[in-house]
Write a protein that holds these residues in place. Structure first.
Motif, mmCIF file in Angstrom:
data_model
loop_
_atom_site.group_PDB
_atom_site.id
_atom_site.type_symbol
_atom_site.label_atom_id
_atom_site.label_comp_id
_atom_site.label_asym_id
_atom_site.label_seq_id
_atom_site.Cartn_x
_atom_site.Cartn_y
_atom_site.Cartn_z
ATOM 1 N N ILE A 40 6.303 -0.308 157.194
ATOM 2 C CA ILE A 40 5.631 0.205 158.394
ATOM 3 C C ILE A 40 6.256 -0.397 159.655
ATOM 4 O O ILE A 40 6.482 0.311 160.654
ATOM 5 N N GLY A 49 9.389 1.427 160.204
ATOM 6 C CA GLY A 49 9.131 2.817 160.564
ATOM 7 C C GLY A 49 8.680 3.013 161.994
ATOM 8 O O GLY A 49 8.806 4.112 162.554
ATOM 9 N N ARG A 50 8.144 1.961 162.618
ATOM 10 C CA ARG A 50 7.693 2.057 164.013
ATOM 11 C C ARG A 50 8.846 2.318 164.975
ATOM 12 O O ARG A 50 8.635 2.759 166.101
ATOM 13 N N THR A 108 11.212 4.513 164.539
ATOM 14 C CA THR A 108 11.804 5.813 164.218
ATOM 15 C C THR A 108 11.021 6.944 164.867
ATOM 16 O O THR A 108 9.859 6.782 165.259
ATOM 17 N N GLY A 161 8.026 7.763 162.680
ATOM 18 C CA GLY A 161 6.955 6.801 162.884
ATOM 19 C C GLY A 161 6.201 7.022 164.181
ATOM 20 O O GLY A 161 4.967 6.872 164.240
ATOM 21 N N ASN A 162 6.915 7.395 165.236
ATOM 22 C CA ASN A 162 6.258 7.670 166.515
ATOM 23 C C ASN A 162 5.352 8.891 166.417
ATOM 24 O O ASN A 162 4.233 8.898 166.937
ATOM 25 N N HIS A 222 3.866 10.047 163.792
ATOM 26 C CA HIS A 222 2.737 9.840 162.881
ATOM 27 C C HIS A 222 1.952 8.559 163.169
ATOM 28 O O HIS A 222 1.184 8.088 162.317
ATOM 29 N N PHE A 268 2.677 5.248 163.641
ATOM 30 C CA PHE A 268 2.889 4.000 162.905
ATOM 31 C C PHE A 268 2.467 2.773 163.718
ATOM 32 O O PHE A 268 2.114 1.742 163.132
ATOM 33 N N SER A 289 7.375 5.652 149.420
ATOM 34 C CA SER A 289 7.906 5.375 150.761
ATOM 35 C C SER A 289 8.975 4.313 150.569
ATOM 36 O O SER A 289 8.746 3.317 149.874
ATOM 37 N N TRP A 299 9.052 8.902 153.438
ATOM 38 C CA TRP A 299 7.676 8.487 153.738
ATOM 39 C C TRP A 299 6.693 9.371 152.985
ATOM 40 O O TRP A 299 6.653 10.571 153.189
#
Length: 507
Positions: free
Chosen positions: A38, A41-42, A44, A47-48, A50, A52, A340, A346
């Motif tokens: 996670i 993923g923040r 990416t 990630g933005n 969804h 994260f 994931s 993911w």
């Protein structure tokens, strides 16, 4: 060799302690893996989108991120292949594993990152050696070479962007450190030849004088290579050519249908170690000498979820479904595997189904593919059912099967019921095909209650129909699709007749 064995023993002892950690503390290891994923993923685009930045736990993750299929992430992958970055993972993606898990015309390109290559795929290669050496302390693995069957590898260029695609095995072979050359047969150049029949010739001629101590690859293609070597050398068994051969690392398909044939060609019962590695990741491995159960690999940068089979399968990013965490699964139930990964996947539906056999540590068996089944009449026939029933029919008739696939024959107006058609290429055909068909039918009824119900009084389904194919039919069909070698394999079950009709057209 003494120094090499000492270094290897030191590494394996250290690694076994790490493996014992996730065997004993699986949930803690998975929680740590989840938090690291996670955090990455923040950074990416995925990630933005969804949220994260606000996700703190697995419950939020499941709520905010739908289960993904290849179709739902394909727009990201198309952009990655054009040179955009940081879409699914915060480091550059330049490798793409071209999926060969099915014989579909549609290829999948699974992103491979530096982190997933080293922390997952390479780690799997090291761990298979670790487990083997731990279970067979009298091994001689470091005295010779490993013969690994790999796929092919291509470079794609778009303006200033360069990416590399191929079977995941080819990507691994291409990027292994130079020291691996000392233990590898054949050379990288031969291993990565794209045309299977040319590769087969060069594999056979270039390896016969090596001291091969281990084999690795899909059983169907490995068997073809071994038979080719015997034909070229005139020897009666592979044991005469490679007297120090001791282990076969295998995966990709159920090994049981090939075991007898492989041992006959080898001239002895070889040690076996099963692997569950796919383009998406290295998920499981046989860690016990006397059991073919697979240990779920929990420290490979993969966070696992499990979708109960009866919940249905998520085929798009709008399909809601209730997945389970590792601490919620039970023994003996079928689950679709959702992952994931450090490759930028993911909540991705891998497309495989597994069944747990043990919960501490977590061990399992592969039961099939989520899209490889027949349920045209409500019979819910899975690959595990098919393999087991065919094995029973073969044992009772002395028949042996090279390859097979099955598909439905749909209901018509004449009798109002359907059936299954089995296309089988026999190595040793049964003396009485009708008796073999009856045994197969009865075995399926015993194994699968849904099949038995649909076969009651022939109301919904008639008895199966077996079409015995001439030798080489499946090979020729794969050749017509340019799908020889590598990770390509025959689709065992289909819910439509596309593949069956194409194969029958070759008769």
């Amino acid at each position: 060799m003494t120094i090499l064995n000492s270094i290897a023993s030191w590494y394996m002892t250290k690694r076994i302690h790490q493996i014992d950690l996730f065997r004993k503390f699986p949930h803690e290891v998975q929680d740590e893996c989840f938090q690291k994923l996670i955090e990455a993923g923040r950074k990416t685009e995925f990630g933005n989108i969804h949220g994260f930045n606000t996700i703190k736990n697995t419950e939020q993750f499941r709520r905010e991120v739908p289960v993904q299929s290849y179709e739902s992430i394909k727009p990201y992958i198309d952009r990655l292949r054009q040179g955009e970055q940081f879409l699914l993972w915060p480091t550059a993606v330049k490798w793409f594993a071209k999926s060969a898990g099915t014989t579909s015309d549609k290829s999948k390109f699974i992103p491979i990152t530096e982190e997933s290559l080293k922390g997952c795929h390479y780690k799997g290669g090291k761990d298979m050696i670790t487990f083997y050496c731990a279970n067979y302390p009298d091994h001689h693995l470091f005295t010779g070479k490993n013969l690994a069957l790999g796929g092919s590898y291509q470079t794609e260029s778009n303006d200033s962007n360069k990416t590399f695609t191929g079977d995941v095995s080819a990507i691994i072979i291409q990027n292994l450190p130079m020291i691996a050359d000392y233990f590898r047969s054949p050379s990288v150049a031969i291993a990565l030849i794209s045309k299977w029949e040319e590769k087969l010739k060069q594999l056979a001629t270039s390896t016969i004088n090596d001291n091969v101590v281990s084999l690795a690859g899909v059983p169907s293609w490995m068997l073809i290579l071994l038979q080719k070597i015997l034909k070229d050398t005139g020897k009666k068994s592979i044991k005469e050519i490679w007297p120090n051969l001791e282990v076969y690392f295998h995966g990709g398909v159920n090994y049981l249908p090939y075991k007898k044939q492989v041992n006959e060609v080898l001239g002895f019962d070889i040690n076996l170690l099963e692997l569950y590695n796919a383009s998406e990741g290295f998920f499981g491995m046989q860690d016990q000498r006397e059991s073919d159960e697979l240990l779920l690999l929990l420290d490979y940068g993969i966070y696992y979820e499990f979708l109960p089979a009866e919940e249905g399968l998520a085929d798009s990013n709008v399909t809601p479904c209730k997945t389970l965490n590792l601490d919620e699964v039970v023994i003996g139930k079928n689950y679709a595997l959702i992952v994931s990964t450090t490759g930028g996947l993911w909540r991705y539906n891998v497309g495989d189904t597994i069944e747990f056999t043990n919960l501490l540590p977590y061990r399992f068996r592969i039961t099939g593919r989520t899209k490889h089944f027949i349920n045209a009449f409500g019979e819910e026939l899975m690959i595990g059912n098919a393999d087991k029933a065919l094995r029973i029919a073969c044992e009772k008739t002395g028949a042996e099967i090279e390859e097979y696939t099955a598909a439905p024959i749909f209901m018509n107006n004449q009798n109002g019921s359907g059936a299954h058609e089995w296309l089988i290429e026999f190595r040793i055909p049964p003396n009485d095909l009708n008796y073999f068909t009856e045994l197969l039918d009865n075995a399926l009824k015993t194994i699968n209650s849904d099949y038995e119900a649909k076969r009651y009084n022939n109301l919904v389904m008639q008895a199966p129909i077996i079409s015995s194919l001439s030798k080489g039919t499946f090979y020729n069909w794969l050749k017509s699709k340019d799908k020889l070698g590598g990770q390509h394999k025959i689709r065992r079950l289909s819910n439509d007749r596309k593949f069956a009709d194409e194969i029958l057209a070759l008769k």
